[in-house]
Write a protein that holds these residues in place. Structure first.
Motif, mmCIF file in Angstrom:
data_model
loop_
_atom_site.group_PDB
_atom_site.id
_atom_site.type_symbol
_atom_site.label_atom_id
_atom_site.label_comp_id
_atom_site.label_asym_id
_atom_site.label_seq_id
_atom_site.Cartn_x
_atom_site.Cartn_y
_atom_site.Cartn_z
ATOM 1 N N MET A 1 0.848 -1.186 0.000
ATOM 2 C CA MET A 1 0.000 0.000 0.000
ATOM 3 C C MET A 1 0.885 1.237 0.000
ATOM 4 N N PRO A 2 0.590 2.267 -0.851
ATOM 5 C CA PRO A 2 1.401 3.466 -0.865
ATOM 6 C C PRO A 2 1.402 4.158 0.484
ATOM 7 N N THR A 3 2.550 4.681 0.889
ATOM 8 C CA THR A 3 2.675 5.361 2.164
ATOM 9 C C THR A 3 2.087 6.759 2.077
ATOM 10 N N PRO A 4 1.081 7.121 2.915
ATOM 11 C CA PRO A 4 0.523 8.473 2.878
ATOM 12 C C PRO A 4 1.582 9.500 3.268
ATOM 13 N N ARG A 5 1.496 10.671 2.670
ATOM 14 C CA ARG A 5 2.412 11.754 2.998
ATOM 15 C C ARG A 5 1.901 12.499 4.227
ATOM 16 N N ALA A 6 2.818 13.012 5.037
ATOM 17 C CA ALA A 6 2.444 13.678 6.277
ATOM 18 C C ALA A 6 2.262 15.180 6.108
ATOM 19 N N ASN A 7 2.700 15.730 4.967
ATOM 20 C CA ASN A 7 2.720 17.186 4.822
ATOM 21 C C ASN A 7 1.567 17.675 3.960
ATOM 22 N N THR A 8 0.346 17.184 4.226
ATOM 23 C CA THR A 8 -0.777 17.535 3.368
ATOM 24 C C THR A 8 -1.905 18.238 4.108
ATOM 25 N N THR A 9 -1.833 18.357 5.412
ATOM 26 C CA THR A 9 -2.988 18.832 6.169
ATOM 27 C C THR A 9 -3.329 20.294 5.896
ATOM 28 N N ASP A 10 -2.379 21.079 5.384
ATOM 29 C CA ASP A 10 -2.646 22.490 5.117
ATOM 30 C C ASP A 10 -3.185 22.725 3.718
ATOM 31 N N LEU A 11 -3.393 21.672 2.945
ATOM 32 C CA LEU A 11 -3.851 21.795 1.570
ATOM 33 C C LEU A 11 -5.289 21.303 1.418
ATOM 34 N N PRO A 12 -6.038 21.873 0.477
ATOM 35 C CA PRO A 12 -7.420 21.430 0.258
ATOM 36 C C PRO A 12 -7.451 19.987 -0.255
ATOM 37 N N PRO A 13 -8.520 19.260 0.048
ATOM 38 C CA PRO A 13 -8.629 17.882 -0.444
ATOM 39 C C PRO A 13 -9.020 17.833 -1.907
ATOM 40 N N VAL A 14 -8.736 16.709 -2.527
ATOM 41 C CA VAL A 14 -9.154 16.457 -3.902
ATOM 42 C C VAL A 14 -9.765 15.056 -3.982
ATOM 43 N N ALA A 15 -10.688 14.896 -4.906
ATOM 44 C CA ALA A 15 -11.089 13.564 -5.332
ATOM 45 C C ALA A 15 -10.299 13.241 -6.589
ATOM 46 N N VAL A 16 -10.106 11.965 -6.849
ATOM 47 C CA VAL A 16 -9.341 11.540 -8.025
ATOM 48 C C VAL A 16 -10.243 10.716 -8.922
ATOM 49 N N LEU A 17 -10.197 11.006 -10.220
ATOM 50 C CA LEU A 17 -10.961 10.262 -11.216
ATOM 51 C C LEU A 17 -9.998 9.712 -12.256
ATOM 52 N N VAL A 18 -10.069 8.398 -12.505
ATOM 53 C CA VAL A 18 -9.164 7.751 -13.456
ATOM 54 C C VAL A 18 -9.990 6.921 -14.443
ATOM 55 N N VAL A 35 -0.318 7.999 -7.759
ATOM 56 C CA VAL A 35 -1.159 9.117 -7.325
ATOM 57 C C VAL A 35 -1.299 9.104 -5.806
ATOM 58 N N LEU A 36 -1.579 7.949 -5.232
ATOM 59 C CA LEU A 36 -1.742 7.840 -3.788
ATOM 60 C C LEU A 36 -0.458 8.208 -3.035
ATOM 61 N N ARG A 37 0.669 7.878 -3.611
ATOM 62 C CA ARG A 37 1.947 8.151 -2.945
ATOM 63 C C ARG A 37 2.381 9.601 -3.115
ATOM 64 N N HIS A 38 2.132 10.191 -4.279
ATOM 65 C CA HIS A 38 2.767 11.471 -4.596
ATOM 66 C C HIS A 38 1.832 12.673 -4.616
ATOM 67 N N CYS A 39 0.542 12.477 -4.486
ATOM 68 C CA CYS A 39 -0.374 13.620 -4.391
ATOM 69 C C CYS A 39 -0.268 14.221 -2.992
ATOM 70 N N ARG A 40 0.165 15.471 -2.897
ATOM 71 C CA ARG A 40 0.336 16.113 -1.594
ATOM 72 C C ARG A 40 -0.987 16.569 -0.992
ATOM 73 N N ASN A 41 -2.006 16.725 -1.801
ATOM 74 C CA ASN A 41 -3.329 17.067 -1.272
ATOM 75 C C ASN A 41 -3.993 15.836 -0.678
ATOM 76 N N PRO A 42 -4.725 15.989 0.423
ATOM 77 C CA PRO A 42 -5.489 14.851 0.944
ATOM 78 C C PRO A 42 -6.444 14.326 -0.125
#
Length: 333
Positions: A1-18, A35-42
Motif C-alpha cells: 500500500m502506498p505510504t501516505p504523505r504527512a505534509n498535506t494537512t494544510d492543503l485542500p482535499p481532492v477527489a481523483v478520477l481515473v 497518485v496515492l503516494r505522490h499527491c500532496r493534497n489529501p
C-alpha cells in the motif's frame, strides 16, 4: 500500500478520477499507486471508471472505488449512435466517452465530492510529490505540450489551424487560447466553479445536454476532433485567473500503436527511476498512424523529415521545451 504523505494537512482535499480502458489495466496499479503516494493534497477518494476492475486494484487502498461505465451515461453505444446519425465515424466513440466522463465528473461522483477533482489518465504515473491545489485553493494546471510542435525551443506559436482550438471556440462563446501551450499533460485539476461556468455557457449557446453540444462542435474530419484539456485549461486561465496557477512539469511520454508487444507503463516507470522526471506516461493508440497523420500540432516539416512517424516515439517535455526521439529498448530516460 502506498505510504501516505504527512505534509498535506494544510492543503485542500481532492477527489481523483481515473478513466481506464481495457488496454490500460496492466499498468493501472502503477498509476493509482503513484497518485496515492505522490499527491500532496489529501485524497477523499479514487474513482476508477472502467468496464471492470480486478479485485487486486481496489485492494490497493480503501479509498479506491470502481465506477462502472454503464453508470456514466452517455455510454459509448449512445455516443456511437449520435456520431453515426451525423454521418461521422463511430469508431472513436470511446475517445469522446472518456473526455465526457472527465468533463462531467461533478455529475458522476458522489455529492460530497470536494470542489476539486484531479483527473489522471490511466497510462500516467507521477514520480515525485506534486501539489495539485495550493493552500489558497488555486488549481495548479500544467502548461503541457505546445499546441504546435517545434522541438528544441521554448519559443512556441499557435498553429495555423488546430481542431481542438476550433472545437472549443464553437462550443463556448468568446473562448480564446491564452498562449501557445495546450494544457495536455495527461492530468488536470477541475475546479467545480470553473467547470460549472464552462458547461453553463455551452448550454446557453447550444440548447440541450452538454455532451451533445460537445460532440456536435467537435471536428468531424479528425480522429481527435476536440480536447477536454485544451478546452478547460484556456477557459480557466482566461476567465478565472485568480483560481488557477500554471506550471511546467518535467515529463516523458512514450506514444505508440496499440500493440501488446509494445512498451508498458511499468517498464517506463522502471526506466525513469533516479531521473529528475516528475511524471511519465505510456500511451497506446488505436489507429495510431491515422492520428499522427491528422494531428494539427505536427508541422509538415517534421513529417517530411520523418521525425514524427508511426513508430514508438519518446516525447520529453522540460520547462516548455519538447524533444522527440524514437523509443527503443532498453529505454534510457
Amino acid at each position: 500500500m502506498p505510504t501516505p504523505r504527512a505534509n498535506t494537512t494544510d492543503l485542500p482535499p481532492v477527489a481523483v478520477l481515473v478513466p481506464a480502458a481495457p488496454k490500460d489495466l496492466p499498468g493501472l496499479d502503477v498509476c493509482l499507486s503513484s497518485v496515492l503516494r505522490h499527491c500532496r493534497n489529501p485524497i477523499s477518494g479514487v474513482h476508477v471508471v472502467a468496464q471492470a476492475v480486478p479485485p487486486s486494484i481496489t485492494a490497493l487502498d480503501r479509498r479506491i472505488a470502481w465506477l462502472d461505465e454503464p453508470r456514466c451515461a452517455p455510454g459509448t453505444s449512445e455516443i456511437s449512435a449520435v456520431l453515426s446519425a451525423a454521418g461521422r465515424d463511430p469508431a472513436n466513440a470511446s475517445w469522446y466517452f472518456q473526455q465526457l466522463v472527465k468533463l462531467r465528473c461533478f455529475d458522476l461522483l458522489p455529492r460530497d465530492t470536494p470542489d476539486h477533482v484531479l483527473v489522471v489518465d490511466a497510462d500516467t504515473a507521477f514520480l515525485r510529490d506534486v501539489t495539485f491545489v495550493d493552500a489558497e485553493g488555486r488549481s495548479l494546471l500544467s502548461y503541457g505540450y505546445p499546441l504546435y510542435w517545434r522541438p528544441g525551443t521554448r519559443q512556441h506559436q499557435l498553429p495555423p489551424r488546430h481542431s481542438a482550438l476550433d472545437a472549443a471556440a464553437r462550443l463556448v462563446p468568446d473562448w480564446h487560447p491564452v498562449d501557445a501551450y495546450s494544457g495536455m499533460h495527461h492530468h488536470v485539476v477541475f475546479d467545480r466553479a470553473i467547470l460549472t461556468d464552462l458547461a453553463h455557457r455551452a448550454r446557453q449557446a447550444h440548447p440541450g445536454p452538454f455532451w451533445r453540444a460537445f460532440l456536435a462542435t467537435a471536428d468531424p474530419e479528425k480522429w481527435t476532433g476536440a480536447s477536454e484539456y485544451v478546452l478547460y485549461r484556456h477557459f480557466a486561465s482566461r476567465r478565472f485567473p485568480h483560481r488557477v496557477r500554471e506550471r511546467h512539469l518535467h515529463g516523458v511520454d512514450v506514444i505508440q500503436a496499440d500493440d501488446p508487444t509494445g512498451f508498458g507503463l511499468p517498464e517506463v516507470v522502471r526506466a525513469a527511476r533516479g531521473s529528475s522526471l516528475d511524471v511519465v506516461g505510456c500511451h497506446r493508440f488505436r489507429h495510431y498512424a491515422e492520428r499522427l497523420a491528422t494531428m494539427d500540432y505536427i508541422p509538415e516539416t517534421l513529417r517530411q523529415r520523418g521525425t514524427v512517424a508511426p513508430v514508438p516515439l519518446l516525447l520529453r517535455l522540460h520547462r516548455g521545451m519538447l524533444t522527440i526521439s524514437r523509443a527503443s529498448r532498453p529505454l534510457a530516460l
